[in-house]
Design a protein around this motif. Structure first.
Motif, short mmCIF file in Angstrom:
data_model
loop_
_atom_site.label_atom_id
_atom_site.label_comp_id
_atom_site.label_asym_id
_atom_site.label_seq_id
_atom_site.Cartn_x
_atom_site.Cartn_y
_atom_site.Cartn_z
N HIS A 22 -11.60 -2.67 -0.39
CA HIS A 22 -11.36 -4.11 -0.56
C HIS A 22 -10.60 -4.62 0.66
O HIS A 22 -10.13 -3.84 1.49
N HIS A 24 -8.16 -7.40 0.31
CA HIS A 24 -7.24 -8.42 -0.22
C HIS A 24 -6.28 -8.88 0.84
O HIS A 24 -5.67 -8.06 1.53
N HIS A 25 -6.11 -10.17 0.97
CA HIS A 25 -5.18 -10.76 1.92
C HIS A 25 -5.41 -10.26 3.34
O HIS A 25 -4.48 -10.19 4.13
N ASP A 27 -5.96 -7.26 4.35
CA ASP A 27 -5.60 -5.86 4.63
C ASP A 27 -6.78 -4.99 4.18
O ASP A 27 -7.02 -4.85 2.99
N THR A 29 -8.78 -1.91 3.07
CA THR A 29 -8.30 -0.76 2.33
C THR A 29 -9.48 0.06 1.86
O THR A 29 -10.47 -0.49 1.38
N ALA A 60 3.97 5.90 -1.83
CA ALA A 60 3.24 6.03 -3.08
C ALA A 60 3.63 4.89 -4.00
O ALA A 60 4.63 4.22 -3.78
N VAL A 61 2.80 4.65 -4.99
CA VAL A 61 3.09 3.65 -6.02
C VAL A 61 2.82 4.31 -7.36
O VAL A 61 1.83 5.03 -7.52
N TYR A 63 1.75 3.68 -10.99
CA TYR A 63 1.08 2.61 -11.74
C TYR A 63 1.25 2.75 -13.25
O TYR A 63 0.47 2.21 -14.00
N TYR A 66 1.62 -0.72 -14.87
CA TYR A 66 0.86 -1.81 -14.28
C TYR A 66 -0.16 -2.30 -15.29
O TYR A 66 -0.94 -1.50 -15.80
N GLU A 76 -0.66 6.49 -6.78
CA GLU A 76 -1.52 6.17 -5.67
C GLU A 76 -0.71 6.48 -4.41
O GLU A 76 0.40 5.99 -4.25
N VAL A 78 -0.39 6.06 -0.45
CA VAL A 78 -0.89 5.03 0.44
C VAL A 78 -0.60 5.41 1.89
O VAL A 78 0.54 5.68 2.24
N TYR A 82 -2.59 2.88 12.06
CA TYR A 82 -2.64 1.89 13.13
C TYR A 82 -3.17 2.56 14.38
O TYR A 82 -2.90 3.75 14.63
N ARG A 89 -5.93 -1.97 12.14
CA ARG A 89 -5.22 -1.28 11.06
C ARG A 89 -6.17 -0.92 9.93
O ARG A 89 -7.20 -1.57 9.75
N ARG A 91 -5.85 0.78 5.72
CA ARG A 91 -5.05 1.40 4.68
C ARG A 91 -5.94 2.35 3.91
O ARG A 91 -7.04 1.97 3.50
N LYS A 93 -6.10 4.97 0.63
CA LYS A 93 -5.35 5.31 -0.57
C LYS A 93 -6.06 6.43 -1.31
O LYS A 93 -7.29 6.56 -1.23
N LYS C 101 2.43 -13.72 1.96
CA LYS C 101 1.05 -13.29 2.12
C LYS C 101 0.41 -13.06 0.76
O LYS C 101 -0.74 -13.43 0.52
N GLU C 389 -1.71 -6.51 -3.44
CA GLU C 389 -0.79 -5.80 -2.57
C GLU C 389 -0.94 -6.36 -1.16
O GLU C 389 -1.98 -6.91 -0.81
N ALA C 390 0.12 -6.26 -0.39
CA ALA C 390 0.06 -6.76 0.99
C ALA C 390 1.02 -5.97 1.84
O ALA C 390 2.08 -5.54 1.37
N TYR C 404 5.61 -3.40 2.39
CA TYR C 404 4.41 -3.22 1.58
C TYR C 404 4.80 -3.61 0.17
O TYR C 404 5.63 -2.95 -0.44
N ASP C 408 2.31 -7.16 -9.87
CA ASP C 408 1.47 -7.02 -11.06
C ASP C 408 1.31 -8.37 -11.74
O ASP C 408 0.94 -8.45 -12.90
N TYR C 414 6.52 -5.39 -8.34
CA TYR C 414 6.18 -4.11 -8.97
C TYR C 414 6.63 -2.98 -8.07
O TYR C 414 7.10 -1.94 -8.53
N ARG C 415 6.47 -3.17 -6.78
CA ARG C 415 6.90 -2.14 -5.85
C ARG C 415 7.18 -2.83 -4.53
O ARG C 415 6.38 -3.66 -4.07
#
Ligand code: SF4
Lengths: 165, 152, 457
Positions: A22, A24-25, A27, A29, A60-61, A63, A66, A76, A78, A82, A89, A91, A93, C101, C389-390, C404, C408, C414-415
Motif C-alpha cells: 500500500h 498510505h500517505h 509511504d 509499504t 515493531a508494533v 496489534y 487494534y 508487525e 517494520v 533509505y 524510501r 517500508r 513489514k 501527515k 500509519e505514517a 513513525y 487506530d 496507538y504507537r
C-alpha cells in the motif's frame, strides 16, 4: 525511482512472498512473508536500481488491541529503508504470531540491525534468529516481560533496589 | 537530630560557616536538567559566587551530591553506590521534579523520587528548574550546612 | 565478595601474550563525566589501547514510547521535548508533522516559517553545546564558557517566543502554540551578532590550536561505507563526504525556498565533524535571517477596529445576551496568553476545528468556542486521526529524526516510534574507539554528541 515503481518491482520479483502493498500517505509499504524477508531485504540492498544501503529504522508494533486485528498476527516488524544514491524510501513489514515470534536477523546485511533488533527483543519480545548478541538493549537483565507490549501495564515497576524490590 | 544540632557551640557555628562556602559538588547528571545545570554553572549565572564552583567527579572528594535528571530503575543502584561512597558530612540536592517525585514519568522505568533510595536535603522542583530557583535552592542548602543539619 | 583474581602486570609491556601481561577490563561509567553520565563502556585494555569495547546504554530509558500511548495526541508533545533536550523544538515539529501527515492537513505559510526559524535556532544551540562540551573535555574550558554564553543569548530568543528556556512544548498538531512576539527580528539580529562573535573567537582559539588539532585529527574515524551501513546521518555522515540532509533530500516546511549549502568534509574523523558543525551553524543563522525577512503576515493587531476590551467585560457582554458581532470584537488577553488571540492564532494554525484549539478569546467568550475547546480536551474526544500509519523524517541536530506513528482511529496514539538520530553512532562507537587510546575515547565520544533522552528514550 518513485515508490509505486519500487513496489511493482518487488511484487514482480517475489510474487506470492509479498502479502500486501500500500502507499498510505505516500509511504510505500510492502508486507512480505517471513520466509522471503531476508531475500527481500538483501535484494533491496544489492539491486543497483534500488540500492537501499541504509536501514534507517527497525521497530515493531503490537496489534493486540487494534480494532479489527485482535486475532490476526500479533506483531508487525517494520523496516524503514533509505537509499542514499537514489534518495528513495521503502517500508518493509513482516507479520508474526505471538507464539512464533521469531524473525530472521538482518545483522549480516546492516550492522545497525544489531542494536535495533536488540531493542525490539527488549521491548516486544520478538526474537531474531541468528542474532550474534541477543541481550536486552535498554532494560536490565533482571527485568521480566517486554514493556511495549500492549498487555504490559505502564506502571508495573520492577525496581532493583528500594521499596518494591 | 544529631548531637551537633542540640549543643550548638561557637565552634560548630564557625565550622558551619566555613563549610557553607566550600561546597564541592558531585554533579550526578543524567538528563535534560543537566542542560540547565550547565547554564547555572557557567558564567551567566555563576554559582562560583556561592563557593560551589568546582565540581568533583569523584564521590570521595565531594560533599554535596547534585542529582540532576531522571533516575531510572537501571540507574538507581549506581546512584545509591555513589552516595554510599561519599564521605561524611554529605548533603543531597534533588534537582528537578524528576528527582523529587518522578515528575511526569509515572511509568515502569522511572524511580518515583530519589528519596525512596537516599535521603534528600533540598528539593528544587521545576522541569527543569530555572537557574534562579537553583540558586535559591543552593542558598537553602547553605543555610542547612551553616546550621549543621544533616540527614545521612 | 569472591576472592579477586590475581593479575600480574609487567610495566611497560603491552601487546603481547608473553611476559605475563594480560588485558585489563575497565568499566567506564555510567557516572563518569566523559560518558555524560549515562553510558557504560566495558573496555578491554592492552596497555593504554582499547582492544575491545562493549557499549551499554539504557540508563536513561524513560518509556517515551509507552507514555505517548497513554494520553491524547497533543499530550505527547511535552514528552518529545525531552527526547533531544538540547534542540527540543525540532522534536516538537517532527512529531507534529507526522501526526499532520496522518490527518492529511497542511499547516499555514506563516507557521511553516516559524517552524523553520525555531528549528534552526535550536540547531545552533545544539551544535554550540556539542562543540563546547567536547572542547571542555579536552581542557579548553574557555571555549565552553564562551559557547554557553552564546547559547544563553539564543535561549533568550527561545524564551521570548515559547515562554520557556528548555522544555518548550511549542509545537501543536496543526500549528504552533502562539504567534511570534513583536520585535523578534531585531532581537535575533543581536543574538546572532553575539553568536558570530563567539564563533569567531572559538574558531581562533580552537581550529588551529595544536593541542586540539592533535587530539581530533585522525581520531575516531569511520569510513564512508561503514557510516552508511550503520545508518549514521547528520553531521557525522556529512563529515565523510555524503551531502545527505533531510532538509534537501525531502524538503519540508519552506527549506526549498531558502538559500543555504550543505557543508561537507571528507576525512570522517573528529576534526571533520567539528568543522561540519561549525559551518552548519553559520548556515542555520543564514536560514533564520532569510526566513525572518520572508515571513508572511505583517505586524500583529493591524486589523483591530474599535478599542480592544478586556476579557471580563467581554464575558459580561456575552452573559447579558449581547452576542451580536461578539466574535468580531477584539479583546486584550492576559500576557500569559500572548500570541493566542484570534488574529495571531489564525495565522499560525490551520483553521481545522477537529485539530486546533480555538483562540482563547473564543474559548472564554462564546459557547461554540468553549464547546470546541472541550471537544479537543476531554478524555475520549480530542484529535482523532483516521486509521493508518505514517513515517516522517526531519533533520534533527544529530541527523535524521524520524517519527513513525500508528493510529487506530481513536483519540490516543496507538504507537509512536521515534527514530533517534544518535542511536546509530552509539551503536558504531566501538568501531570508532577500538584500536585507539583510552584518552581518544573522550573527543570521539564528544563528537558523537550523544543525547541521552533521545538515545534511550
Ligand atoms: S525534571 Fe524535567 S527537565 Fe529535569 S530531567 Fe526531569 S523531565 Fe528533564
Amino acid at each position: 525511482m518513485d515508490g509505486a515503481a519500487i513496489l511493482e518491482r518487488v511484487r514482480a520479483r517475489f510474487g506470492p512472498g509479498v502479502v500486501d502493498t500500500h502507499d498510505h500517505h505516500g509511504d510505500h509499504t510492502a508486507v512480505v512473508t517471513r520466509d522471503v524477508l531476508l531475500s527481500v531485504l538483501a535484494w533491496c540492498r544489492d539491486e543497483p536500481a534500488l540500492a537501499f544501503d541504509m536501514l534507517t529504522d527497525l521497530t515493531a508494533v503490537d496489534y493486540l488491541q487494534y480494532p479489527g486485528r485482535e486475532d490476526g498476527p500479533r506483531f508487525e516488524v517494520v523496516y524503514q529503508l533509505y537509499s542514499v544514491p537514489h534518495n528513495h524510501r521503502l517500508r518493509v513489514k513482516v507479520r508474526v504470531e505471538e507464539d512464533a515470534a521469531v524473525v530472521p536477523s538482518a545483522v549480516a546485511l546492516w550492522p545497525i540491525a544489531n542494536w535495533l533488533e536488540r531493542e525490539v527483543w527488549d521491548m516486544f519480545g520478538v526474537r531474531f534468529q541468528g542474532h550474534p548478541d541477543p541481550r536486552r538493549l535498554l532494560m536490565y537483565e533482571e527485568f521480566v516481560g517486554h514493556p511495549l507490549r500492549k498487555d504490559y501495564p505502564i506502571d508495573r515497576r520492577q525496581p532493583l533496589i528500594g521499596p518494591g524490590t | 537530630m544529631g548531637v551537633g544540632t542540640f549543643f550548638t557551640s561557637r565552634l560548630d557555628a564557625a565550622i558551619g560557616w566555613a563549610r557553607k562556602y566550600s561546597i564541592f559538588q558531585y554533579p550526578f547528571i543524567t538528563a535534560c536538567c543537566g542542560m540547565e545545570y550547565m547554564a547555572v554553572a557557567c558564567s551567566h549565572y555563576d554559582i562560583d559566587r556561592f563557593g560551589a564552583g568546582l565540581p568533583r567527579f569523584s564521590p570521595r572528594q565531594a560533599d554535596v551530591l547534585f542529582v540532576v535528571g531522571t533516575i531510572s530503575h537501571k540507574m538507581a543502584p549506581v546512584l545509591k553506590r555513589v552516595y554510599d561512597q561519599m564521605t561524611e558530612p554529605k548533603w543531597v540536592v534533588a534537582f528537578g521534579v524528576c528527582t523529587c517525585t518522578g515528575g511526569f514519568y509515572n511509568n515502569y522505568a522511572t524511580v518515583q523520587g530519589i528519596d525512596t533510595i537516599i535521603p534528600v536535603d533540598v528539593y528544587i522542583p521545576g522541569c527543569p528548574p530555572r537557574p534562579e530557583s537553583v540558586i535559591d535552592g543552593l542558598m537553602k542548602l547553605q543555610d542547612r550546612i551553616a546550621a549543621q543539619v544533616q540527614r545521612f | 565478595m569472591a576472592e579477586p583474581t590475581r593479575r600480574e602486570f609487567v610495566l611497560g609491556e603491552g601487546g603481547g601474550t608473553g611476559g605475563g601481561s594480560q588485558n585489563l577490563l575497565v568499566g567506564l561509567g555510567p557516572s563518569h563525566p566523559a560518558m555524560h553520565g549515562i553510558i557504560r563502556i566495558a573496555a578491554e585494555l592492552d596497555g593504554e589501547t582499547i582492544v575491545r569495547a562493549d557499549v551499554e546504554i539504557g540508563y536513561l530509558h524513560r518509556a517515551f514510547e509507552k507514555d505517548c500511548e497513554v494520553g491524547g495526541w497533543n499530550n505527547a508533545i511535552p514528552y518529545t521535548d525531552r527526547l533531544n533536550y538540547v534542540s527540543p523544538l525540532i522534536n516538537n515539529f517532527g512529531y507534529c508533522a507526522a501526526v499532520e501527515k496522518l490527518l492529511g492537513i497542511e499547516v499555514t505559510e506563516r507557521c511553516k516559517y516559524i517552524r523553520v526559524i525555531m528549528s534552526e535556532i535550536s540547531r545552533v544551540c545544539d551544535h554550540l553545546t556539542c562543540i563546547g562540551a567536547t572542547a571542555m573535555e579536552l581542557g579548553a574550558f574557555t571555549a565552553f564558557l564562551y559557547m554557553i554564553k552564546a547559547r544563553e543569548y539564543l535561549w533568550e530568543l527561545v524564551e521570548d517566543v515559547t515562554g520557556a528556556r528548555l522544555t518548550i512544548s511549542y509545537g501543536r498538531v496543526g500549528g504552533v502554540k502562539a504567534d511570534l512576539p513583536d520585535g523578534l527580528a531585531g532581537k535575533a539580529r543581536n543574538a546572532f551578532k553575539e553568536t558570530r562573535e563567539v564563533l569567531d573567537e572559538v574558531h581562533r582559539l580552537l581550529t588551529g590550536n595544536r593541542i586540539f588539532v592533535d587530539r581530533m585529527v585522525g581520531i575516531g574515524a569511520l569510513t564512508r561505507e561503514e557510516t552508511i551501513a550503520y545508518a549514521i546521518t547528520g553531521p557525522m555522515l556529512r563529515a565523510v563526504g555524503v551531502p545527505y540532509d533531510v532538509r534537501r533530500a525531502r524538503p519540508y516546511d519552506v527549506y526549498d525556498r531558502l538559500e543555504w549549502v550543505i557543508p561537507t568534509q571528507q576525512d570522517g574523523d573528529n576534526y571533520a565533524r567539528y568543522l561540519v558543525r561549525i559551518a552548519e551553524m553559520e548556515q542555520s543563522m543564514r536560514i533564520v535571517e532569510q526566513a525572518l525577512a520572508m515571513i508572511p503576515g505583517g505586524p500583529i493587531n493591524v486589523d483591530a477596529e474599535g478599542r480592544p476590551i478586556d476579557p471580563a467585560a467581554y464575558v459580561d457582554r456575552g452573559k447579558q445576551g449581547k452576542t451580536e458581532g461578539l466574535l468580531l470584537v477584539p479583546i486584550t488577553l492576559s500576557p500569559n496568553l500572548e500570541g493566542q488571540a484570534r488574529a495571531e492564532l489564525a495565522r499560525v494554525s490551520v483553521g481545522d476545528k477537529r485539530v486546533v484549539l480555538p483562540p482563547k478569546a473564543n474559548t472564554y467568550g462564546s459557547i461554540e468556542g468553549l464547546m470546541n475547546h472541550f471537544m479537543l480536551i476531554m478524555d475520549g474526544y480530542g484529535i482523532r486521526p483516521p486509521q493508518g500509519e505514517a513515517y516522517v523524517p526531519v533533520e534533527g541536530a544529530n541527523g535524521e529524526l524520524g517519527f513513525y506513528v500508528v493510529s487506530d482511529g481513536s483519540d490516543r496514539p496507538y504507537r509512536v516510534r521515534c527514530r533517534p538520530p544518535c542511536l546509530p553512532p552509539m551503536a558504531a562507537l566501538h568501531r570508532m574507539i577500538e584500536g585507539e587510546m583510552v584518552a581518544d575515547l573522550v573527543p570521539t565520544f564528544g563528537s558523537v554528541n550523544m543525547i541521552g533522552g533521545e538515545l534511550d528514550r
